[in-house]
Design an enzyme around this catalytic site. Structure first.
Site: not given
Length: 253
Positions: A136, A149
Site C-alpha cells: 500500500s 495497517y
C-alpha cells in the site's frame, strides 16, 4: 509479463480491487481463479464464468485445502496474487485496540506469507511464474488512523524484497502492487474525493504489469507521492496532514 495467457489465482478477490483485476486478467485472455472466504459471493462470481475456491488466509488448513484444490483443477497455475487484507482504525491510547492490531497482522502479513508458502514450491518446480504481493502507499507514508495497517503493509514490502532475493535464479519473479487510496464504491468516492477510481486504477495497473521485464513495484501515478515522500522532502508535512483524521476517533473531537 504476458497477461494474455496466464493462469492466475487471486486470494481475496470477491470484491474491490481483487475482483476488478480478476476481470481485467480474464478480459486479456488469462484463466483466473477467484479465492475468498464468503461462499455466497463466490457463487455470484462463478456465475460470471470464473473458477472459484474458498480460502481464509488466516486459517492454515483453509490455505492448504485451496492449494490442493488448485493443484487438481489448475496444475498449470503460474501467477499468484495475495490480495487479502483488512484496514481497521485504532486508538493507540486505548489498549483495547490490540484485537484490531492482531486481526490486521494475522490477515495482511501472516495471511500473505501463508499464501506465498503454499504456492512457492509449485512455482519453483515449474521453473517459471509470478508472485504479486499487495502492499500500500500507506506502507511508505503512514496514515496514523490505521497504524497497524501501515505496519503490516510496510512488512509486506520488506518481505517482498527478501522473497525476490531468495527466489532469484528460480524463474519465479516477485512484483509488489502498491495501491494508493482507491474508491471501490460510490460511497467511498464521496468519503474520499481524492481516492483514485477503481476503473482508472485497474487500467493503469494492467498496463504496468504488461511491461517486460515485470516491474519490481507496480506504481500508478497516484501513489508516487506516497512512495517517494521521504526522498522529496514532503514526508513530515504529509504525515501531519493525514494525522487530522485522528479527530474522527471517539473522544478526540
Amino acid at each position: 509479463m504476458d497477461i494474455t495467457s496466464r493462469t492466475v489465482f487471486i486470494a481475496g478477490a470477491t470484491s474491490g480491487i481483487g475482483l476488478e483485476l480478476a476481470r481485467r486478467f480474464a478480459a486479456a485472455g488469462s484463466t483466473v481463479v477467484v479465492g475468498g472466504r464468503r461462499a455466497g459471493l463466490l457463487e455470484e462470481i462463478a456465475a460470471e464464468g470464473f473458477a472459484t475456491v474458498q480460502i481464509d488466509v488466516t486459517d492454515p488448513v483453509s490455505v492448504e485445502r485451496a492449494r490442493d484444490a488448485l493443484g487438481r483443477t489448475h496444475p498449470d497455475l503460474d501467477t499468484v496474487v495475495t490480495m487479502s487484507g483488512v484496514g481497521i482504525p485504532e486508538d493507540l491510547r486505548d489498549p483495547a485496540h490490540f484485537g484490531a492490531a492482531r486481526e490486521t497482522i494475522e490477515t495482511n502479513l501472516l495471511g500473505t506469507i501463508r499464501v506465498i508458502d503454499a504456492f512457492t514450491p509449485h512455482l519453483i518446480a515449474r521453473g517459471a511464474g509470478t508472485i504479486v504481493t499487495v502492499s500500500s502507499g500507506i506502507a511508505f507514508l503512514p496514515f496514523p488512523l490505521m497504524p497497524t495497517y501501515a505496519a503490516s503493509k510496510a512488512a509486506v514490502h520488506a518481505y517482498s524484497e527478501a522473497l525476490r532475493a531468495q527466489l532469484a535464479g528460480t524463474g519465479v519473479e516477485v512484483a509488489e502492487l502498491v495501491p494508493p487510496a482507491v474508491a471501490t464504491t460510490p460511497e467511498q468516492s464521496k468519503l474520499n474525493p481524492r481516492a483514485l477510481g477503481l476503473g482508472a486504477f485497474a487500467t493503469e495497473v494492467m498496463q504496468l504489469l504488461k511491461a517486460e521485464p515485470t516491474p519490481h513495484e507496480i506504481l500508478v501515478q497516484g501513489v508516487l507521492m506516497h512512495r517517494w515522500a521521504e526522498r522529496e522532502g514532503t514526508y513530515a508535512d504529509l504525515v501531519a496532514q493525514r494525522s487530522q483524521a485522528l479527530a474522527t476517533l471517539p473522544g478526540r473531537r
